[in-house]
Design a protein around this motif. Structure first.
Motif: not given
Lengths: 149, 399
Positions: A75-78, A127-128, B123-124, B127, B135, B138-140, B142
């Motif tokens: 995370p924050p990868y979903v 993306l998800f 990982a970051p 929050g 952050w 990882f979110r956009l 991976g």
């Protein structure tokens, strides 16, 4: 399930399903282009500029390098499903902007089909998914022979 | 006397073995500090400045690592500082201590870095942080750290003709040295087949070619040359410490960025960021790559060691695989690289790692690196790069 499509991050790319573009910013003083957008101060040490205009980036570029995620990122990868399926990540060099921009590659594109130097095109893809619908992001997709210029 | 800035002496070095021990990072820091003080034959109460490398995954004490470890050793009234520079945090601490000594603000300083790490990918920190590129990547995307390592490695294959076997041979080479290092986490010599049979993480890189996250601690006792000469006739010295940032536009695709700077409106600098890091240290030292007898470089992946060989000037771009194949960077070769075993044998204990690189050079230059000794070594260089533009390179000399 709702079918609304919304961007994973606000203001980074257009939601044009046919011809999406990444949205950078251009310093009005020195012309330097940034992605993601700079909006407060120019990173050029020779420039004290603080005004920026939106700069849509080239939709096509050459594959600079590529790799995969064989393990599920933290995370924050979903995650997209229960079982992680490997996917590729591309670094694409934009000729006009002289910069390299990262993006995922759609899951159905096989790693073996990627070659450094091949032409890539920006698309929107899932993306998800969550309760409110599909969360979309930009991805780099190989330009097929038929579409090629 | 090398360089314009002058030199500081390394009176002592010490480490806590790398591993996944799961204890408080302060324990490793104290252990390493006591080893370095014993090596220097110095009473802790004589230390006038403590420089700590920060760790961001261990709560408040991690952010004030210098003070946290000084308190554990017993507050002695010394001046204190803590520094962070991601993977280059240790060099930030070394640079602070060295500057205090060279400025005459203290005679003797303790530098210490230690870390306790979680399992798995870095990982970051927690929050929902939509403004933080670390952050968002990882979110956009991976985009884990190995994703960036994989991109660099594939680029080498396509640009220079490096092979997966070359990358595996780096691991094999370094593991032979790591097997002889009592502080290494993986003291095991791996075979080529074993490396090539390990699972792919980020193509073309496999599990055994990617640096693990580790616990560990490392420390140095540094002093002015005058202070050192009262104790030893020929101290090992730091001839240079480089902490350079990139020059705009930075065309090096760096963690955690989504893109390089654009070189369309402003021309790219003559030297890329990675190439500028050791160059700055050589200039300070008045030495060049041809003067080096060994190097400790940041092999976050096996392939990245080859990038560093070129960046620190051991060969031209694209020629590092040939150095490897010719045995030039192996123990007994022209300039052994990572005789400690490197990060492949250690894993990374972030704020300790750049300090550990210097520890290894000091042991090598004193002739104390049993089982992995570079014979007759007189000078060595470290190189490393921390997230958000932290260059890190140290030149160490024997006299």
């Amino acid at each position: 399930m709702a079918t609304a499509r919304r961007p994973a991050v606000a203001g980074w790319f257009t939601m044009d399903e046919e011809q999406p573009q990444l949205l950078g910013s251009r310093c009005t003083a020195c012309g330097a282009v940034f992605f993601p957008k700079q909006e407060s101060f120019c990173h050029n040490p020779a420039c004290a500029g603080g005004d920026f205009e939106e700069a849509p980036l080239s939709r096509r570029g050459r594959l600079w390098s590529y790799t995969t995620n064989h393990y599920q990122p933290p995370p924050p990868y979903v995650p997209r499903g229960d079982a992680h399926r490997p996917f590729a990540i591309a670094a694409v060099e934009l000729e006009a902007e002289k910069m390299v921009v990262l993006g995922q590659v759609p899951e159905q594109v096989k790693l073996e089909s990627l070659r450094t130097g091949m032409e890539m095109e920006l698309i929107l893809d899932t993306l998800f998914e969550d309760d409110e619908g599909e969360v979309v992001v930009w991805k780099w997709n190989p330009v097929s022979e038929a579409d090629g210029r | 006397m090398a360089g314009a800035a002058g030199e500081v002496a390394v009176l002592g070095v010490g480490m806590h073995p790398w591993g996944k021990w799961g204890r408080n990072f302060i324990e490793y820091g104290v252990h390493a500090a006591r080893n370095a003080l014993a090596d220097a034959d110095l009473d802790w109460r004589e230390v006038q400045f403590v420089a700590g490398g920060e760790t961001i995954r261990n709560g408040y004490p991690g952010f004030v690592a210098g003070a946290a470890i000084a308190q554990a050793l017993g507050f002695n009234g010394a001046q204190v500082g803590s520094a962070y520079g991601a993977c280059a945090a240790g060099t930030q601490a070394i640079a602070t201590a060295r500057a205090h000594i060279l400025a005459g603000l203290c005679d003797v300083a303790l530098v210490v870095g230690a870390d306790t790490t979680p399992k798995g990918f870095f990982a970051p920190t927690g929050g929902e942080r939509q403004q933080d590129p670390d952050w968002l990547r990882f979110r956009l995307l991976g985009a884990t750290n190995p994703v960036y390592f994989g991109l660099y490695a594939r680029r080498r294959m396509d640009l220079y003709g490096d092979t997966e076997e070359d990358f595996a041979r780096i691991k094999v080479k370094n593991s032979q040295c790591g097997a002889q290092n009592p502080n290494a986490r993986y003291p095991k010599a791996f075979g080529l087949d074993e490396v090539l049979a390990s699972p792919v993480v980020s193509d073309p890189l496999r599990l055994l070619q990617i640096c693990a996250t580790s616990d560990g601690g490392a420390a140095l006792v540094l002093s002015s040359m005058e202070f050192a000469r009262r104790r030893t006739a020929k101290p090992v010295t730091l001839a240079a410490v480089s902490t350079v940032t990139p020059q705009f536009p930075n065309t090096h695709l760096e963690m955690p960025n989504f893109a390089t700077d654009s070189a369309a409106a402003q021309r790219a600098p003559a030297l890329s960021f990675r190439d500028s890091i050791a160059r700055s240290a050589y200039e300070q030292a008045g030495l060049g790559p041809e003067d080096m007898d060994l190097a400790e470089v940041y092999d976050l992946s096996s392939a990245m060691e080859l990038d560093w060989c070129e960046a620190i000037g051991l060969c031209e771009p694209g020629e590092a695989a040939r150095l490897l194949r010719d045995g030039d960077i192996s123990l007994g070769g022209r300039i052994p690289v990572n005789p400690s075993g490197g990060l492949g044998a250690f894993g990374e204990a972030i704020p300790a790692q750049a300090i550990a690189q210097v520890c290894e050079l000091v042991w090598q230059l004193r002739g104390e690196a049993r089982g992995r000794q570079v014979e007759g070594a007189r000078s060595g260089v470290t190189a490393n790069l921390g997230l958000f533009g932290h260059g890190s390179s140290v030149v160490v000399r024997a006299h």
